[in-house]
Write a protein that holds these residues in place. Structure first.
Motif, PDB file in Angstrom:
ATOM      1  N   ALA A  59       0.867  -1.186   0.000  1.00  0.00           N
ATOM      2  CA  ALA A  59       0.000   0.000   0.000  1.00  0.00           C
ATOM      3  C   ALA A  59       0.897   1.228   0.000  1.00  0.00           C
ATOM      4  O   ALA A  59       1.788   1.352   0.842  1.00  0.00           O
ATOM      5  N   LEU A  60       0.659   2.123  -0.947  1.00  0.00           N
ATOM      6  CA  LEU A  60       1.472   3.330  -1.095  1.00  0.00           C
ATOM      7  C   LEU A  60       0.598   4.541  -0.764  1.00  0.00           C
ATOM      8  O   LEU A  60      -0.116   5.050  -1.624  1.00  0.00           O
ATOM      9  N   PHE A  61       0.661   4.990   0.472  1.00  0.00           N
ATOM     10  CA  PHE A  61      -0.175   6.104   0.917  1.00  0.00           C
ATOM     11  C   PHE A  61       0.354   7.423   0.364  1.00  0.00           C
ATOM     12  O   PHE A  61       1.570   7.636   0.297  1.00  0.00           O
ATOM     13  N   VAL A  62      -0.582   8.290   0.000  1.00  0.00           N
ATOM     14  CA  VAL A  62      -0.233   9.610  -0.535  1.00  0.00           C
ATOM     15  C   VAL A  62      -1.118  10.680   0.098  1.00  0.00           C
ATOM     16  O   VAL A  62      -2.185  10.389   0.637  1.00  0.00           O
ATOM     17  N   GLY A  63      -0.659  11.918   0.023  1.00  0.00           N
ATOM     18  CA  GLY A  63      -1.453  13.043   0.505  1.00  0.00           C
ATOM     19  C   GLY A  63      -1.569  13.050   2.012  1.00  0.00           C
ATOM     20  O   GLY A  63      -0.624  12.779   2.743  1.00  0.00           O
ATOM     21  N   ARG A  64      -2.742  13.369   2.488  1.00  0.00           N
ATOM     22  CA  ARG A  64      -3.040  13.377   3.924  1.00  0.00           C
ATOM     23  C   ARG A  64      -4.330  12.587   4.117  1.00  0.00           C
ATOM     24  O   ARG A  64      -5.417  13.158   4.172  1.00  0.00           O
ATOM     25  N   PRO A  65      -4.207  11.250   4.206  1.00  0.00           N
ATOM     26  CA  PRO A  65      -5.411  10.430   4.299  1.00  0.00           C
ATOM     27  C   PRO A  65      -6.136  10.633   5.624  1.00  0.00           C
ATOM     28  O   PRO A  65      -5.522  10.630   6.684  1.00  0.00           O
ATOM     29  N   ASP A  66      -7.442  10.813   5.548  1.00  0.00           N
ATOM     30  CA  ASP A  66      -8.245  10.936   6.758  1.00  0.00           C
ATOM     31  C   ASP A  66      -8.670   9.536   7.198  1.00  0.00           C
ATOM     32  O   ASP A  66      -8.229   8.529   6.649  1.00  0.00           O
ATOM     33  N   ARG A  67      -9.547   9.480   8.176  1.00  0.00           N
ATOM     34  CA  ARG A  67      -9.987   8.198   8.738  1.00  0.00           C
ATOM     35  C   ARG A  67     -10.613   7.297   7.678  1.00  0.00           C
ATOM     36  O   ARG A  67     -10.300   6.116   7.581  1.00  0.00           O
ATOM     37  N   ARG A  68     -11.483   7.846   6.860  1.00  0.00           N
ATOM     38  CA  ARG A  68     -12.190   7.039   5.865  1.00  0.00           C
ATOM     39  C   ARG A  68     -11.245   6.510   4.797  1.00  0.00           C
ATOM     40  O   ARG A  68     -11.308   5.340   4.411  1.00  0.00           O
ATOM     41  N   VAL A  69     -10.338   7.365   4.332  1.00  0.00           N
ATOM     42  CA  VAL A  69      -9.397   6.951   3.290  1.00  0.00           C
ATOM     43  C   VAL A  69      -8.428   5.906   3.832  1.00  0.00           C
ATOM     44  O   VAL A  69      -8.206   4.864   3.203  1.00  0.00           O
ATOM     45  N   SER A  70      -7.845   6.162   5.010  1.00  0.00           N
ATOM     46  CA  SER A  70      -6.893   5.194   5.553  1.00  0.00           C
ATOM     47  C   SER A  70      -7.586   3.873   5.890  1.00  0.00           C
ATOM     48  O   SER A  70      -7.013   2.806   5.677  1.00  0.00           O
ATOM     49  N   ALA A  71      -8.831   3.928   6.364  1.00  0.00           N
ATOM     50  CA  ALA A  71      -9.572   2.691   6.631  1.00  0.00           C
ATOM     51  C   ALA A  71      -9.803   1.920   5.340  1.00  0.00           C
ATOM     52  O   ALA A  71      -9.674   0.690   5.306  1.00  0.00           O
TER      53      ALA A  71
END
Length: 172
Positions: A59-71
């Motif tokens: 998983a390649l996280f980008v930006g500033r993920p909030d609770r819904r996106v990171s979940a």
């Protein structure tokens, strides 16, 4: 208001003015919420989950993920681990703006605490800010998960492949 006479005309005009302001504010709020929803959906759908091999998800996280996106992203990663029986997975947070935020940390802990992850899948992590390493270690210890911090993505891939019984061989 033109058909009304006397003091009632003033009251009606004030009421109509208040309704116009309320309608304008509602329209602006609705558009702001729609833009926010669109941004959340694009970030969730656009955050890559890559299968390095058939048994190694990343998983390649980008930006500033909030609770819904990171979940959502951690949920997709969990499904990939369960579906493939992966012995390892990669979480790359080098594209995340800022440090470890509480909403992300909560979802990270939920992911690491899942019975298919805690104790059975090693998580290789890249891009953690130096100030956040202690927090990541605390979350991992609390959830019973194994995590390893790497400086480079290729090191994550190489170590995870070795754990899964793969090896990279340079072409002759």
């Amino acid at each position: 208001c033109g058909l009304v006479e006397g003091s009632l005309k003033s009251e009606l005009r004030d009421y109509m003015e208040w309704l116009a302001v309320l309608a304008g504010d509602s329209l602006a709020t609705g558009r702001e919420q729609a833009a926010s929803e669109r941004w959340h959906n694009e970030l969730d759908e656009g955050t890559p989950l890559v299968m390095i091999t058939p048994e190694l998800p990343a998983a390649l996280f980008v930006g500033r993920p909030d609770r819904r996106v990171s979940a959502g992203v951690f949920g997709r990663l969990l499904l990939a681990v369960v579906r493939t029986g992966a012995k390892a997975a990669i979480v790359d947070v080098s594209g995340v703006a800022g440090g470890l935020e509480e909403v992300f940390a909560d979802q990270l802990e939920r992911f690491l605490s899942h019975r298919k992850i805690a104790g059975s899948t090693k998580i290789f992590v890249r891009g953690v800010h130096a100030d956040d390493v202690a927090s990541w270690k605390k979350i991992a210890a609390h959830s019973g998960a194994q995590i390893a911090f790497e400086d480079y993505f290729d090191d994550c891939v190489n170590e995870a492949l070795l754990l899964g019984g793969w090896r990279l061989v340079r072409p002759a």
